[in-house]
Design an enzyme around this catalytic site. Structure first.
Site, PDB file in Angstrom:
ATOM      1  N   ASP A  84      -2.637  10.192   4.205  1.00 43.46           N
ATOM      2  CA  ASP A  84      -2.734   8.762   4.523  1.00 43.46           C
ATOM      3  C   ASP A  84      -4.151   8.296   4.215  1.00 43.46           C
ATOM      4  O   ASP A  84      -5.108   9.023   4.494  1.00 43.46           O
ATOM      5  CB  ASP A  84      -2.398   8.542   6.014  1.00 43.46           C
ATOM      6  CG  ASP A  84      -2.010   7.104   6.328  1.00 43.46           C
ATOM      7  OD1 ASP A  84      -2.844   6.201   6.125  1.00 43.46           O
ATOM      8  OD2 ASP A  84      -0.872   6.878   6.772  1.00 43.46           O
ATOM      9  N   ASN A  85      -4.281   7.088   3.655  1.00 42.69           N
ATOM     10  CA  ASN A  85      -5.634   6.566   3.385  1.00 42.69           C
ATOM     11  C   ASN A  85      -6.175   5.752   4.570  1.00 42.69           C
ATOM     12  O   ASN A  85      -7.264   5.192   4.478  1.00 42.69           O
ATOM     13  CB  ASN A  85      -5.648   5.733   2.092  1.00 42.69           C
ATOM     14  CG  ASN A  85      -4.844   4.447   2.199  1.00 42.69           C
ATOM     15  OD1 ASN A  85      -4.355   4.084   3.267  1.00 42.69           O
ATOM     16  ND2 ASN A  85      -4.709   3.748   1.085  1.00 42.69           N
TER      17      ASN A  85
ATOM     18  N   ASP B 161      -5.500   8.965  -0.930  1.00 45.49           N
ATOM     19  CA  ASP B 161      -4.621   7.922  -1.464  1.00 45.49           C
ATOM     20  C   ASP B 161      -3.534   8.550  -2.335  1.00 45.49           C
ATOM     21  O   ASP B 161      -3.798   9.473  -3.117  1.00 45.49           O
ATOM     22  CB  ASP B 161      -5.459   6.954  -2.304  1.00 45.49           C
ATOM     23  CG  ASP B 161      -4.742   5.642  -2.506  1.00 45.49           C
ATOM     24  OD1 ASP B 161      -5.190   4.624  -1.946  1.00 45.49           O
ATOM     25  OD2 ASP B 161      -3.707   5.629  -3.225  1.00 45.49           O
TER      26      ASP B 161
ATOM     27  N   SER C  11      13.877  -0.902   1.736  1.00 46.62           N
ATOM     28  CA  SER C  11      13.966  -1.952   2.751  1.00 46.62           C
ATOM     29  C   SER C  11      15.196  -2.811   2.505  1.00 46.62           C
ATOM     30  O   SER C  11      15.576  -3.042   1.347  1.00 46.62           O
ATOM     31  CB  SER C  11      12.712  -2.833   2.664  1.00 46.62           C
ATOM     32  OG  SER C  11      12.850  -3.969   3.483  1.00 46.62           O
TER      33      SER C  11
ATOM     34  N   TYR D  72       6.898  -8.150  -2.547  1.00 44.02           N
ATOM     35  CA  TYR D  72       7.085  -6.937  -1.747  1.00 44.02           C
ATOM     36  C   TYR D  72       8.487  -6.368  -1.984  1.00 44.02           C
ATOM     37  O   TYR D  72       8.656  -5.174  -2.288  1.00 44.02           O
ATOM     38  CB  TYR D  72       6.877  -7.237  -0.256  1.00 44.02           C
ATOM     39  CG  TYR D  72       7.352  -6.119   0.634  1.00 44.02           C
ATOM     40  CD1 TYR D  72       6.696  -4.904   0.656  1.00 44.02           C
ATOM     41  CD2 TYR D  72       8.494  -6.265   1.427  1.00 44.02           C
ATOM     42  CE1 TYR D  72       7.155  -3.852   1.447  1.00 44.02           C
ATOM     43  CE2 TYR D  72       8.954  -5.238   2.221  1.00 44.02           C
ATOM     44  CZ  TYR D  72       8.285  -4.020   2.222  1.00 44.02           C
ATOM     45  OH  TYR D  72       8.749  -2.993   3.004  1.00 44.02           O
TER      46      TYR D  72
ATOM     47  N   LYS E 247       9.864  -2.748  -3.980  1.00 40.55           N
ATOM     48  CA  LYS E 247      10.780  -1.717  -3.460  1.00 40.55           C
ATOM     49  C   LYS E 247      11.946  -1.503  -4.424  1.00 40.55           C
ATOM     50  O   LYS E 247      12.367  -0.373  -4.678  1.00 40.55           O
ATOM     51  CB  LYS E 247      11.305  -2.124  -2.075  1.00 40.55           C
ATOM     52  CG  LYS E 247      10.239  -2.100  -0.985  1.00 40.55           C
ATOM     53  CD  LYS E 247       9.796  -0.683  -0.688  1.00 40.55           C
ATOM     54  CE  LYS E 247       8.727  -0.624   0.367  1.00 40.55           C
ATOM     55  NZ  LYS E 247       8.150   0.717   0.530  1.00 40.55           N
TER      56      LYS E 247
END
Ligand code: NAD
Ligand code: WQD
Length: 339
Positions: free
Chosen positions: A33-34, A60, A126, A150, A154
């Site tokens: 995780d960044n 990243d 999503s 967004y 996806k």
């Protein structure tokens, strides 16, 4: 030997809860995780819940050299890919940042997996890929027409991973389309802590309940729904987390590509959420019905039948538990992991 699963974005909201479910199922999560939208102190909380913290690498997912090193050094059996950006409004303002993180990041990861011979991948998609649906409950084969960058990011990754699996049928891929994830682990030790003013309903209601905000603005009271407010399929984050473990087991058992809704199959209105939260916290939630929010769909919920048939997974926790668990987390951690 427990199998190591690389969890990108594993310090975030859904990723951290999935680390709990993975550990409970006997897997060994390795978090990359960044910390762009999370707090490293979540690891101590995970240790308190699971007995030990997951291994953590700060970095990243777009860093190919780092990924190559990780795959070379660790016995990674599969990947759950949560890392990405998720604010719809930000994606409209800065689409390239969204395509870079969500699409390019997924491509770098898939290429590194291919080079390393790791071919089990669970991807966070999503319900937003459906856009405004023709009807609810929405089945997986409903038209996909995302209404913002967004959602398009996806859908692009879904399509690219589909092409990848067709190019090499030994890939084992699950594309999981989440509806509205809410709630928190029942311990109250981990949960969702959005930076700044929350965009989403449940964090906003929680902040009103705890006294951080005066009142909820209900975005529209004149929709064609039973009480006039928007209807969504809220799903408890621990149900989602368990859904990931089920999807991982399924992918490990057979090659192929599965595209699955993760939702409850039931819709709840904004006012139903407010009432359930009032029952959970024992306080009134002040609200005011205002104008509709641009881009909002009046009502939708998912059809979870395929996930049930494929994975044997069903969301078990209802709206009252979602609110009770959100409240427990919010009340104990009004400033998130900052203490
Ligand atoms: P989150 O922001 O809490 O978690 C995402 C994590 O990824 C954060 O910890 C962040 O620091 C990390 N991250 C972001 N970009 C990264 C990068 N390039 N490299 C490494 N780490 C990076 O969000 P979440 O709610 O847990 O969502 C997880 C995933 O599920 C996201 O892909 C999101 O798009 C998807 N999703 C979320 C929802 C929702 O409403 N929460 C709904 C559907 C899908
Ligand atoms: C839920 C309902 C609002 C806030 C978003 C993303 C979607 C997915 C999940 C990632 C709606 C109403 C909200 C408030 C309100 N994320 N509301 N007052 O918009 O369904 O979905 O998160 O993939 O892509 O779009 O979730 O929680 O913002 O809204 O009245 O202050 O609550 O109008 O009816 P949404 P939400």
């Amino acid at each position: 030997m427990p199998r190591t699963i690389l969890v990108t974005g594993g310090a975030g909201f859904i990723g951290s809860h999935t680390c709990v479910a993975l550990a409970a199922a006997g897997y060994e999560p390795l978090v990359l995780d960044n910390l762009g939208n999370s707090d490293v102190r979540v690891l101590e909380r995970l240790a308190r819940i699971s007995g030990r913290a997951p291994r953590f690498v700060e970095g990243d997912v777009r860093d190919r050299a780092l990924l190559d090193r990780l795959f070379a050094e660790q016995p990674i059996a599969g990947v759950i890919h949560f890392a990405g950006l998720k604010a719809v409004g930000d994606s409209v303002a800065d689409p390239i940042a969204y395509y870079d993180n969500n699409v390019h990041g997924s491509f770098v990861l898939a290429a590194a997996m291919q080079a390393a011979g790791v071919r089990t991948l669970i991807f966070s998609s999503s319900a937003t890929v459906y856009g405004e649906p023709d009807r609810s409950p929405i089945p997986e084969d409903a038209p996909r027409r995302p209404a913002n960058p967004y959602g398009r990011s996806k859908l692009m990754v879904e399509e690219a991973l589909g092409d990848l699996q067709r190019s090499d049928p030994t890939w084992r891929i699950a594309l999981l389309r989440y509806f509205n994830p809410v709630g928190a682990h029942e311990s109250g030790l981990i949960g969702e802590h959005p930076q700044g003013r929350p965009n989403n309903l449940m964090p906003f209601v929680s902040q009103v309940a705890v006294g951080l905000r005066d009142k909820l603005a209900v975005h529209g009271g004149d929709y064609p729904t039973p009480d006039g407010t928007g209807v969504r399929d809220y799903v408890h984050v621990m149900d989602l987390a368990e859904g990931h473990v089920a999807a991982l087991r399924h992918a490990e058992s057979q090659a192929g590509l599965a595209t699955l809704n993760l939702g409850t199959g039931r819709g709840a209105s904004v006012l139903e959420v407010v009432k359930a939260f009032e029952r959970a916290c024992g306080r009134p939630i002040a609200y005011e019905i205002g104008p509709r929010r641009a881009g909002d769909v009046p009502a939708y919920w998912g059809d979870p039948a395929l996930a049930q048939a494929t994975l044997g997974w069903t969301a078990r926790r209802g709206l009252d538990q979602m609110c009770a668990d959100s409240w427990r987390w919010q009340q104990a951690n009004p400033n998130g992991y900052q203490g």
